[in-house]
Design a protein around this motif. Structure first.
Motif, PDB file in Angstrom:
ATOM      1  N   LEU A   1      -4.465 -11.180  -4.364  1.00 63.53           N
ATOM      2  CA  LEU A   1      -5.326 -11.783  -5.377  1.00 63.53           C
ATOM      3  C   LEU A   1      -6.124 -12.951  -4.815  1.00 63.53           C
TER       4      LEU A   1
ATOM      5  N   THR B   1      -5.520 -12.417 -12.301  1.00 61.01           N
ATOM      6  CA  THR B   1      -4.079 -12.621 -12.164  1.00 61.01           C
ATOM      7  C   THR B   1      -3.356 -11.355 -12.603  1.00 61.01           C
TER       8      THR B   1
ATOM      9  N   VAL C   1      -3.122  -4.796  -9.295  1.00 57.96           N
ATOM     10  CA  VAL C   1      -3.719  -5.580  -8.215  1.00 57.96           C
ATOM     11  C   VAL C   1      -4.424  -4.673  -7.216  1.00 57.96           C
TER      12      VAL C   1
ATOM     13  N   TYR D   1      -7.665  -3.851  -8.646  1.00 60.12           N
ATOM     14  CA  TYR D   1      -8.622  -4.944  -8.487  1.00 60.12           C
ATOM     15  C   TYR D   1      -9.257  -4.911  -7.099  1.00 60.12           C
TER      16      TYR D   1
END
Length: 453
Positions: free
Chosen positions: A352, A372, A379, A382
């Motif tokens: 992150l 977050t 994640v 992302y």
């Protein structure tokens, strides 16, 4: 089976000589003679060698939409968009992708074969030039193995066919057989590792030239494509160095005209033009809606975005004019490689951090909020979303699609006509994720094994 396809490389090389006669001599038999070390040094600056990735890589991806595709497509870019079996049957022009990459490989091989005998130069300069040619050749093969071979699979890489590995510049030599995926990657890794000791510490004066950070960045990408994620992250960190170049904060610039020229951008590690660096692309509405409306990349690089509802296909467009897109490697890609390796190994905070380092330079500062999550799949999602947004239209999405497909994470990709009629679909694990050997290559090399259709 003579090496007829290599004529393409020779033909382009001779064309280069026509515009560089100040530096090159053409021998009576039609071969180019590079005489002095300075000749080779200048040759590495040639326009041919500073461009690698073809713009058509973008149109094969799920990022691009062409509502006005002709009913009878004939242009290579239209056929690439539809994942046609062949992109051209014209035997008078170099085949898409194959011709460009092997043309550059021919040039790098000419440097590798001749630099040791070159005059008027130091041994250190000869080693540097040799190292740059090794890195350049490895970069070209990284494209080829990811175009004409199956995605790397450790269980099958020693059997899966890739492309011929060329070292000769004699067109009378026989064509080598297709190497395996494992063999091509071994050549890539070995060439880069052999180059690193003799490369300059940096290429700040000309990002198109080889240097230690550039070599580690290409090595990081190659490790990523072979699933060696920890090695990929390690090499990405080496590419960034102890004091990583800063990411350009788009909050600090008024327009893309403020972005430095590619040759001197601190955040580009190994610069490469595409074959059509300023071409507009029309993103799919799905991709456009992946952006936050406060993402400054929309403001700088996308036109006709309106109120961000995108009611009609083929209107909003990506236009890099004035800030040429780098088809090479850069700081942001290295951070995303580190992020992906961290996410895959469960180091979610590190992943992150890397992603947010980029996002805070892309989202309007007054509304920016860091991502977050404590969920590994979120994640990793992302990371891949940021890869798609940050590395858009740099020729990399097609290779990410192949990687995702190999992990059963790539949905079917559908092409539509002007309305909602389906023209063609690339299904999961479709054979067209591996390009067919070009027909002109097969014509001159009829015994060369074909890829699945």
């Amino acid at each position: 089976m003579y090496n007829k396809w290599k004529i393409y490389g020779l033909a382009v090389l001779l064309t280069t000589a026509a515009s560089c006669q100040k530096y090159l001599d053409v021998a009576p038999k039609g071969k180019i003679i590079l005489t002095n070390v300075s000749d080779y040094d200048l040759f590495l600056n040639s326009q041919d060698l500073t461009s690698s990735g073809a713009r058509e890589l973008n149109v094969m991806s799920d990022e691009v939409d062409i509502p006005a595709i002709p009913a009878v497509p004939e242009k290579p870019e239209d056929l690439a968009y539809l994942w046609a079996l062949q992109f051209t049957t014209d035997t008078k022009t170099p085949p898409l992708f194959w011709g460009k990459h092997y043309g550059n490989i021919y040039r790098f091989n000419a440097v590798l074969q001749g630099i040791d005998a070159a005059g008027n130069g130091t041994e250190q300069d000869k080693r540097r030039i040799r190292a740059e040619a090794l890195l350049g050749r490895a970069f070209e093969y990284l494209y080829l193995v990811n175009l004409y071979a199956k995605p790397y699979n450790a269980a099958t890489a020693s059997q899966d066919l890739a492309v011929p590995f060329m070292t000769s510049i004699d067109i009378a030599d026989k064509t080598p057989p297709r190497s395996t995926v494992e063999e091509i990657y071994d050549h890539i890794f070995n060439d880069i590792k052999a180059a690193i000791p003799d490369l300059p510490a940096n290429n700040a004066g000309n990002r198109f030239r080889g240097a230690v950070p550039a070599a580690y960045s290409v090595l990081a990408r190659a490790c990523l494509y072979t699933g060696r994620y920890e090695e990929a992250a390690q090499n990405a960190r080496l590419a960034l160095g102890d004091k990583p170049p800063a990411i350009l904060d788009y909050n600090t610039i008024a327009s893309k005209a403020a972005i430095p020229a590619m040759a001197v951008r601190p955040f580009d590690l190994y610069a490469r033009y595409s074959t059509n660096a300023s071409f507009r692309e029309y993103p799919t509405i799905t991709m456009l809606k992946m952006f936050d409306v406060n993402d400054l990349r929309l403001k700088l690089f996308y036109e006709k975005t309106g109120d961000y509802t995108y009611p009609q296909r083929g209107v909003a467009n990506f236009n890099p004019s004035g800030a040429t897109t780098n088809f090479g490697t850069g700081v942001e890609e290295m951070k995303l490689i580190i992020a992906e390796a961290a996410a895959r190994s469960g180091k979610l905070e590190e992943a992150l951090t890397q992603v947010n380092d980029i996002r805070k330079c892309r989202i309007k500062k007054e509304v920016y909020q860091p991502l977050t999550s404590t969920n590994k799949e979120d994640v990793l999602g992302y990371v891949f979303r940021e890869r798609q947004l940050e590395l858009a239209f740099r020729g990399l999405r097609w290779f990410d699609m192949r990687r995702l497909d190999a992990e059963n994470k790539m949905p079917a990709v559908t092409r539509y006509g002007a309305g909602t009629n389906v023209i063609t679909t690339l299904p999961p694990h479709g054979a067209r994720y591996v390009l067919q050997i070009p027909s002109v290559v097969l014509q001159f090399n009829p015994d060369m094994p074909r890829n699945a259709e």
